[in-house]
Motif scaffolding. Sequence first.
Motif, PDB file in Angstrom:
ATOM      1  N   MET A   1      32.860  29.029  37.965  1.00  0.00           N
ATOM      2  CA  MET A   1      31.619  28.528  37.244  1.00  0.00           C
ATOM      3  C   MET A   1      31.590  27.197  37.883  1.00  0.00           C
ATOM      4  O   MET A   1      32.706  26.360  37.715  1.00  0.00           O
ATOM      5  CB  MET A   1      32.094  28.432  35.653  1.00  0.00           C
ATOM      6  CG  MET A   1      30.939  27.867  34.783  1.00  0.00           C
ATOM      7  SD  MET A   1      31.409  27.816  33.010  1.00  0.00           S
ATOM      8  CE  MET A   1      32.514  26.541  33.061  1.00  0.00           C
ATOM      9  N   ASP A   2      30.361  26.516  37.827  1.00  0.00           N
ATOM     10  CA  ASP A   2      30.190  25.100  38.088  1.00  0.00           C
ATOM     11  C   ASP A   2      30.373  24.115  37.176  1.00  0.00           C
ATOM     12  O   ASP A   2      29.729  23.993  36.393  1.00  0.00           O
ATOM     13  CB  ASP A   2      28.595  24.805  38.624  1.00  0.00           C
ATOM     14  CG  ASP A   2      28.413  23.486  39.364  1.00  0.00           C
ATOM     15  OD1 ASP A   2      29.088  22.504  39.035  1.00  0.00           O
ATOM     16  OD2 ASP A   2      27.410  23.021  40.108  1.00  0.00           O
ATOM     17  N   SER A   3      31.619  23.298  37.067  1.00  0.00           N
ATOM     18  CA  SER A   3      31.918  22.737  35.774  1.00  0.00           C
ATOM     19  C   SER A   3      31.026  21.344  35.758  1.00  0.00           C
ATOM     20  O   SER A   3      31.111  20.788  34.847  1.00  0.00           O
ATOM     21  CB  SER A   3      33.454  22.303  36.231  1.00  0.00           C
ATOM     22  OG  SER A   3      33.650  21.456  37.185  1.00  0.00           O
ATOM     23  N   THR A   4      30.396  21.172  36.845  1.00  0.00           N
ATOM     24  CA  THR A   4      29.127  19.921  36.584  1.00  0.00           C
ATOM     25  C   THR A   4      28.413  20.162  35.683  1.00  0.00           C
ATOM     26  O   THR A   4      27.797  19.551  34.837  1.00  0.00           O
ATOM     27  CB  THR A   4      28.840  19.578  38.039  1.00  0.00           C
ATOM     28  OG1 THR A   4      30.035  19.192  39.059  1.00  0.00           O
ATOM     29  CG2 THR A   4      27.796  18.422  37.898  1.00  0.00           C
ATOM     30  N   TRP A   5      27.657  21.575  35.816  1.00  0.00           N
ATOM     31  CA  TRP A   5      26.620  21.816  34.960  1.00  0.00           C
ATOM     32  C   TRP A   5      26.765  22.501  33.570  1.00  0.00           C
ATOM     33  O   TRP A   5      25.787  22.435  32.909  1.00  0.00           O
ATOM     34  CB  TRP A   5      25.697  22.770  35.921  1.00  0.00           C
ATOM     35  CG  TRP A   5      24.639  22.126  36.912  1.00  0.00           C
ATOM     36  CD1 TRP A   5      25.066  21.953  38.261  1.00  0.00           C
ATOM     37  CD2 TRP A   5      23.681  21.381  36.778  1.00  0.00           C
ATOM     38  NE1 TRP A   5      24.240  21.013  38.786  1.00  0.00           N
ATOM     39  CE2 TRP A   5      23.241  20.924  38.085  1.00  0.00           C
ATOM     40  CE3 TRP A   5      22.663  21.293  35.789  1.00  0.00           C
ATOM     41  CZ2 TRP A   5      22.086  20.026  38.190  1.00  0.00           C
ATOM     42  CZ3 TRP A   5      21.560  20.511  36.055  1.00  0.00           C
ATOM     43  CH2 TRP A   5      21.330  19.901  36.920  1.00  0.00           C
ATOM     44  N   PHE A   6      27.803  22.886  33.572  1.00  0.00           N
ATOM     45  CA  PHE A   6      28.018  24.123  32.498  1.00  0.00           C
ATOM     46  C   PHE A   6      29.160  23.819  31.546  1.00  0.00           C
ATOM     47  O   PHE A   6      30.207  23.197  32.048  1.00  0.00           O
ATOM     48  CB  PHE A   6      28.013  25.446  32.871  1.00  0.00           C
ATOM     49  CG  PHE A   6      26.907  26.028  33.605  1.00  0.00           C
ATOM     50  CD1 PHE A   6      25.770  26.229  33.262  1.00  0.00           C
ATOM     51  CD2 PHE A   6      27.217  26.277  35.015  1.00  0.00           C
ATOM     52  CE1 PHE A   6      24.603  26.637  33.986  1.00  0.00           C
ATOM     53  CE2 PHE A   6      26.018  26.639  35.821  1.00  0.00           C
ATOM     54  CZ  PHE A   6      24.985  26.919  35.219  1.00  0.00           C
ATOM     55  N   ARG A   7      29.005  23.849  30.207  1.00  0.00           N
ATOM     56  CA  ARG A   7      30.116  23.527  29.290  1.00  0.00           C
ATOM     57  C   ARG A   7      30.513  24.765  28.483  1.00  0.00           C
ATOM     58  O   ARG A   7      29.478  25.190  27.941  1.00  0.00           O
ATOM     59  CB  ARG A   7      29.757  22.236  28.223  1.00  0.00           C
ATOM     60  CG  ARG A   7      29.428  21.087  29.013  1.00  0.00           C
ATOM     61  CD  ARG A   7      30.478  20.555  29.657  1.00  0.00           C
ATOM     62  NE  ARG A   7      30.033  19.133  30.519  1.00  0.00           N
ATOM     63  CZ  ARG A   7      29.762  19.202  31.642  1.00  0.00           C
ATOM     64  NH1 ARG A   7      29.709  20.238  32.421  1.00  0.00           N
ATOM     65  NH2 ARG A   7      29.675  18.141  32.489  1.00  0.00           N
ATOM     66  N   ARG A   8      31.712  24.966  28.380  1.00  0.00           N
ATOM     67  CA  ARG A   8      32.176  26.164  27.156  1.00  0.00           C
ATOM     68  C   ARG A   8      32.877  25.656  26.355  1.00  0.00           C
ATOM     69  O   ARG A   8      33.917  24.841  26.567  1.00  0.00           O
ATOM     70  CB  ARG A   8      32.725  27.242  28.224  1.00  0.00           C
ATOM     71  CG  ARG A   8      33.359  28.549  27.481  1.00  0.00           C
ATOM     72  CD  ARG A   8      34.283  29.281  28.466  1.00  0.00           C
ATOM     73  NE  ARG A   8      33.376  30.193  29.507  1.00  0.00           N
ATOM     74  CZ  ARG A   8      33.570  30.205  30.518  1.00  0.00           C
ATOM     75  NH1 ARG A   8      34.563  29.214  31.234  1.00  0.00           N
ATOM     76  NH2 ARG A   8      32.848  31.266  31.333  1.00  0.00           N
ATOM     77  N   PHE A   9      32.533  26.011  25.178  1.00  0.00           N
ATOM     78  CA  PHE A   9      33.283  25.450  23.865  1.00  0.00           C
ATOM     79  C   PHE A   9      34.208  26.062  23.304  1.00  0.00           C
ATOM     80  O   PHE A   9      34.734  25.692  22.039  1.00  0.00           O
ATOM     81  CB  PHE A   9      31.913  25.008  22.696  1.00  0.00           C
ATOM     82  CG  PHE A   9      31.333  23.818  23.202  1.00  0.00           C
ATOM     83  CD1 PHE A   9      31.463  22.599  23.638  1.00  0.00           C
ATOM     84  CD2 PHE A   9      29.849  24.080  23.580  1.00  0.00           C
ATOM     85  CE1 PHE A   9      30.706  21.556  23.965  1.00  0.00           C
ATOM     86  CE2 PHE A   9      28.726  23.255  24.099  1.00  0.00           C
ATOM     87  CZ  PHE A   9      29.267  21.888  24.429  1.00  0.00           C
ATOM     88  N   GLY A  10      34.338  27.242  23.806  1.00  0.00           N
ATOM     89  CA  GLY A  10      35.414  28.136  23.232  1.00  0.00           C
ATOM     90  C   GLY A  10      35.764  28.905  24.285  1.00  0.00           C
ATOM     91  O   GLY A  10      35.272  29.290  25.326  1.00  0.00           O
ATOM     92  N   ALA A  11      36.728  29.918  24.102  1.00  0.00           N
ATOM     93  CA  ALA A  11      37.385  30.732  25.015  1.00  0.00           C
ATOM     94  C   ALA A  11      36.226  31.864  25.189  1.00  0.00           C
ATOM     95  O   ALA A  11      35.554  32.464  24.211  1.00  0.00           O
ATOM     96  CB  ALA A  11      38.844  31.460  24.573  1.00  0.00           C
ATOM     97  N   ALA A  12      36.088  32.612  26.321  1.00  0.00           N
ATOM     98  CA  ALA A  12      35.226  33.398  26.700  1.00  0.00           C
ATOM     99  C   ALA A  12      35.788  34.968  26.344  1.00  0.00           C
ATOM    100  O   ALA A  12      37.079  35.057  26.943  1.00  0.00           O
ATOM    101  CB  ALA A  12      34.685  33.339  28.189  1.00  0.00           C
ATOM    102  N   PRO A  13      35.371  35.884  25.586  1.00  0.00           N
ATOM    103  CA  PRO A  13      35.869  37.294  25.344  1.00  0.00           C
ATOM    104  C   PRO A  13      35.721  38.008  26.677  1.00  0.00           C
ATOM    105  O   PRO A  13      35.020  37.593  27.450  1.00  0.00           O
ATOM    106  CB  PRO A  13      34.949  37.611  24.466  1.00  0.00           C
ATOM    107  CG  PRO A  13      34.140  36.557  23.867  1.00  0.00           C
ATOM    108  CD  PRO A  13      34.148  35.495  24.811  1.00  0.00           C
TER     109      PRO A  13
END
Length: 249
Positions: A1-13
Amino acid sequence: MDSTWFRRFGAAPEGSMRLVCFPHAGGAASAFLPLSRALGGRLDVLAVQYPGRQDRRREEPYRGIAAHADALAEALGPLTDGPYALFGHSMGAVLAYETARRLAAAGRPGPLRVFLSGRGAPSPRPGAHDRLGSDKEILNAVRGLGGTGHTVLDDPELLAMVMPALRADYGALGAYRWTAGSPLVSPLTVLVGDADPVVAVDEAAAWHDHTTGDFDLRILPGGHFYLDDRTDEVRDIITTSLLVAGSAA
């Protein structure tokens, strides 16, 4: 995943479907924190972080929808190797739609469904509410839309931080001209508040002409930012739609 463009706010199932969320004009990835939490344990929610805001505030924001969608399609391309869906609100709906068009043109797998919220269908002419020429007009428009984020406009320091992104985003919307092309194959779910001051229900319904797939129009109580108060209802619409899409894939 491109950490520049995307934010994840919790663990992905593990093995979950991705839902990529595109914020509104002047908005940031954090706008989707409540929805991400509501969908926790069901979907892998990725919120797009546009240049020019929050942790990317030192970057120049995009001043055109086409160039922005080009960059988003490039960043999203590697994430299309598994099942995914897109959700865009307001300006984010335009970007989600144009990004999906570019992914299709590049031969990438399409989203299982595209959710378009708080935005009327595109046309060759700019929308009346997009033609804002001054900071005063932009600020009046943003205040008129409401939503939890508009309170930052009353703090001079915060206002100075968000104005460059607002100017760029509204300038991009004002200059955006839809060009005819093949409709999306992906099904569309369009969501709109019944008291939205800038999007009429018939304008939202006109998205029907932009897909050859299934079309679903959902009218929820509330204004332009109905999502602030209807997060659980939107969660249920998303999960129900994607369960159907996933079982048919």
